[in-house]
Design a protein around this motif. Sequence first.
Motif, mmCIF file in Angstrom:
data_model
loop_
_atom_site.group_PDB
_atom_site.id
_atom_site.type_symbol
_atom_site.label_atom_id
_atom_site.label_comp_id
_atom_site.label_asym_id
_atom_site.label_seq_id
_atom_site.Cartn_x
_atom_site.Cartn_y
_atom_site.Cartn_z
ATOM 1 N N ALA A 7 2.146 -28.461 17.153
ATOM 2 C CA ALA A 7 2.068 -29.264 18.379
ATOM 3 C C ALA A 7 0.628 -29.681 18.665
ATOM 4 O O ALA A 7 0.367 -30.818 19.085
ATOM 5 C CB ALA A 7 2.647 -28.478 19.547
ATOM 6 N N GLU A 8 -0.304 -28.777 18.401
ATOM 7 C CA GLU A 8 -1.719 -29.102 18.634
ATOM 8 C C GLU A 8 -2.199 -30.214 17.693
ATOM 9 O O GLU A 8 -2.907 -31.128 18.114
ATOM 10 C CB GLU A 8 -2.591 -27.854 18.456
ATOM 11 N N LEU A 9 -1.773 -30.111 16.432
ATOM 12 C CA LEU A 9 -2.164 -31.151 15.471
ATOM 13 C C LEU A 9 -1.531 -32.492 15.838
ATOM 14 O O LEU A 9 -2.178 -33.542 15.743
ATOM 15 C CB LEU A 9 -1.743 -30.752 14.053
ATOM 16 N N ALA A 10 -0.265 -32.443 16.226
ATOM 17 C CA ALA A 10 0.426 -33.685 16.599
ATOM 18 C C ALA A 10 -0.273 -34.341 17.793
ATOM 19 O O ALA A 10 -0.468 -35.556 17.826
ATOM 20 C CB ALA A 10 1.898 -33.407 16.910
ATOM 21 N N ALA A 11 -0.688 -33.515 18.749
ATOM 22 C CA ALA A 11 -1.383 -34.055 19.918
ATOM 23 C C ALA A 11 -2.734 -34.642 19.508
ATOM 24 O O ALA A 11 -3.133 -35.716 19.981
ATOM 25 C CB ALA A 11 -1.564 -32.958 20.968
ATOM 26 N N ALA A 12 -3.441 -33.953 18.624
ATOM 27 C CA ALA A 12 -4.748 -34.444 18.167
ATOM 28 C C ALA A 12 -4.583 -35.747 17.383
ATOM 29 O O ALA A 12 -5.409 -36.656 17.491
ATOM 30 C CB ALA A 12 -5.437 -33.383 17.315
ATOM 31 N N ASP A 13 -3.514 -35.831 16.588
ATOM 32 C CA ASP A 13 -3.237 -37.077 15.869
ATOM 33 C C ASP A 13 -3.148 -38.235 16.857
ATOM 34 O O ASP A 13 -3.806 -39.272 16.697
ATOM 35 C CB ASP A 13 -1.921 -36.934 15.083
ATOM 36 N N TRP A 18 -5.629 -43.643 14.218
ATOM 37 C CA TRP A 18 -5.116 -45.003 14.355
ATOM 38 C C TRP A 18 -4.378 -45.270 13.044
ATOM 39 O O TRP A 18 -5.010 -45.357 11.991
ATOM 40 C CB TRP A 18 -6.286 -45.966 14.572
ATOM 41 N N HIS A 19 -3.049 -45.358 13.091
ATOM 42 C CA HIS A 19 -2.246 -45.431 11.866
ATOM 43 C C HIS A 19 -2.064 -46.870 11.392
ATOM 44 O O HIS A 19 -2.023 -47.799 12.211
ATOM 45 C CB HIS A 19 -0.881 -44.779 12.097
ATOM 46 N N GLN A 24 0.180 -48.539 18.218
ATOM 47 C CA GLN A 24 -0.161 -47.185 18.650
ATOM 48 C C GLN A 24 0.435 -46.840 20.020
ATOM 49 O O GLN A 24 0.635 -45.663 20.317
ATOM 50 C CB GLN A 24 -1.683 -47.012 18.662
ATOM 51 N N ARG A 25 0.753 -47.840 20.816
ATOM 52 C CA ARG A 25 1.348 -47.513 22.118
ATOM 53 C C ARG A 25 2.682 -46.801 21.898
ATOM 54 O O ARG A 25 2.981 -45.809 22.549
ATOM 55 C CB ARG A 25 1.525 -48.777 22.958
ATOM 56 N N PRO A 33 4.677 -37.120 16.088
ATOM 57 C CA PRO A 33 4.695 -37.404 14.652
ATOM 58 C C PRO A 33 5.134 -36.198 13.823
ATOM 59 O O PRO A 33 4.890 -35.060 14.217
ATOM 60 C CB PRO A 33 3.242 -37.757 14.333
ATOM 61 N N VAL A 34 5.781 -36.491 12.699
ATOM 62 C CA VAL A 34 6.122 -35.456 11.728
ATOM 63 C C VAL A 34 4.901 -35.260 10.830
ATOM 64 O O VAL A 34 4.337 -36.234 10.328
ATOM 65 C CB VAL A 34 7.341 -35.900 10.883
ATOM 66 N N LEU A 35 4.505 -34.023 10.644
ATOM 67 C CA LEU A 35 3.354 -33.731 9.775
ATOM 68 C C LEU A 35 3.868 -33.138 8.467
ATOM 69 O O LEU A 35 4.449 -32.051 8.464
ATOM 70 C CB LEU A 35 2.428 -32.724 10.460
ATOM 71 N N ILE A 36 3.654 -33.869 7.382
ATOM 72 C CA ILE A 36 4.109 -33.373 6.075
ATOM 73 C C ILE A 36 3.077 -32.382 5.543
ATOM 74 O O ILE A 36 1.899 -32.711 5.404
ATOM 75 C CB ILE A 36 4.309 -34.538 5.081
ATOM 76 N N GLU A 37 3.542 -31.183 5.250
ATOM 77 C CA GLU A 37 2.630 -30.117 4.826
ATOM 78 C C GLU A 37 2.637 -29.926 3.325
ATOM 79 O O GLU A 37 1.617 -29.611 2.726
ATOM 80 C CB GLU A 37 3.041 -28.812 5.509
ATOM 81 N N ARG A 38 3.791 -30.113 2.708
ATOM 82 C CA ARG A 38 3.876 -29.917 1.263
ATOM 83 C C ARG A 38 5.088 -30.677 0.747
ATOM 84 O O ARG A 38 5.878 -31.216 1.548
ATOM 85 C CB ARG A 38 3.986 -28.423 0.921
#
Length: 436
Positions: A7-13, A18-19, A24-25, A33-38
């Motif tokens: 959740a912290e990483l998603a918030a920081a993203d 800027w993707h 971005q709105r 966002p989904v964070l792909i780890e592996r």
Amino acid sequence: MSSRATAELAAADRRLLWHPFTQQRGWESDEPPVLIERAQGTTLYDTDGNAYIDGVSSLWCNVHGHRHPVIDAAVRAQLDRVAHSTMLGLSHPPAVQLAQRLLALAPEGLERVFYSDNGSTAVEVALKMAFQLCQHRGERARTGFIGLRNGYHGDTIGSVSVGAIDLFHTLYRPLLFERWAAEPGDAEDLEALLDEHGERVCAVVVEPLVQGAAGMLLQPAGYLRRVRELCDRHGVLLVCDEVATGFGRTGTMFACEQEGVSPDLLCVAKGLTGGYLPLAATLTTAEVYDGFLAEFHELRTFFHGHTYSGNPLACAAALATLEVFESERTLERLQPKIALLEQALGDLVAPLPAVAEVRQRGFMVGIELAGFAAEARIGHQVALAARRRGAIVRPLGDVIVLMAPLAIAEAELSRLVEITAAAIAEATAEPLAAAA
Ligand SMILES: *Cc1c(COP(=O)(O)O)cnc(C)c1O
């Protein structure tokens, strides 16, 4: 990873990044966002441990699956030697070995490899080579290009100039150079353009067989061959952008092969490293190359190069990728999967009321949805529904793209189509009912 850390990483993203190609709105207000780890094979895992089929090959570039042991080992072995050394004034073994291998696979007549580091730059290189060659030949009026309507060749200014997708490109028109757009698939239209402007054209630039980013638009059989003939007749170079179609995506190593066409310049990137590392190449003929040979003071040098052109790690990944094509007989084993894909799409996707057309060439698929307002962002809704069901797909507007890694197992491929069909049914049910 803990759900708190995620959740912290998603918030920081959302706070910091800027993707690409992203409003971005919406990104900031949609679900996090989904964070792909592996990843393993053709499955991606997020930081919460959820699994997804990689339905678009991590944006059209993964070929043999993720963490392939042969490619992993090749990159690690190269890492123990050197990660980066320049191609400006020096060379290195993987760059040379990869060139040998690439040229052996490429259409006949292509004899030189110029490296860069992404698809857009591979196209920029081709455009500048074509332009400069004409200048060297004294054909000073040949400063323009012909592209195809709906063409996409990357996002740098030169590649945008030859592209013709209104949504992406129109705004930038004042920054772009001269180019004419021919109707794709219509050789007569190209012929008319060449008859009128041919003497001012240095090259025709096409995506052979399939216009990818336009939404997987297919060209009729024989078209590319006609384009080649028309270029020859008008003394114009042919640039084939196989950044998307290359490395098996249409069922053969290169799309050009299917029409027996050899371009003067061939651009490759995406699948070149199996989707591991950024690398691109612009392949060309002895004739083009020879046009640049001169004494230094004649200033015929091709003044172009990128810091990471021909990066050794990327070349090692590409070499291993081409080896795996052979050792795993990837193209041979792809053919039944292409047939399976066609069958599954016909059975499960084509009959859905929201589906206007299913387009397929090899492993490139575009599913066109029709009848939805742009604000409904129906393609995006389908992608979200597919994600909840365990597959990553990325739409192009209202076209759902499927572009699985060539290595995908048949059962996974079937499941990808099933999930896509279910996601389309789910996301379109309400808007269709409302419209009825
Ligand atoms: C993706 C693509 C490009 C651009 O490649 P990048 O590596 O994203 O710069 C160029 N041409 C075609 C046909 C593509 O599909």
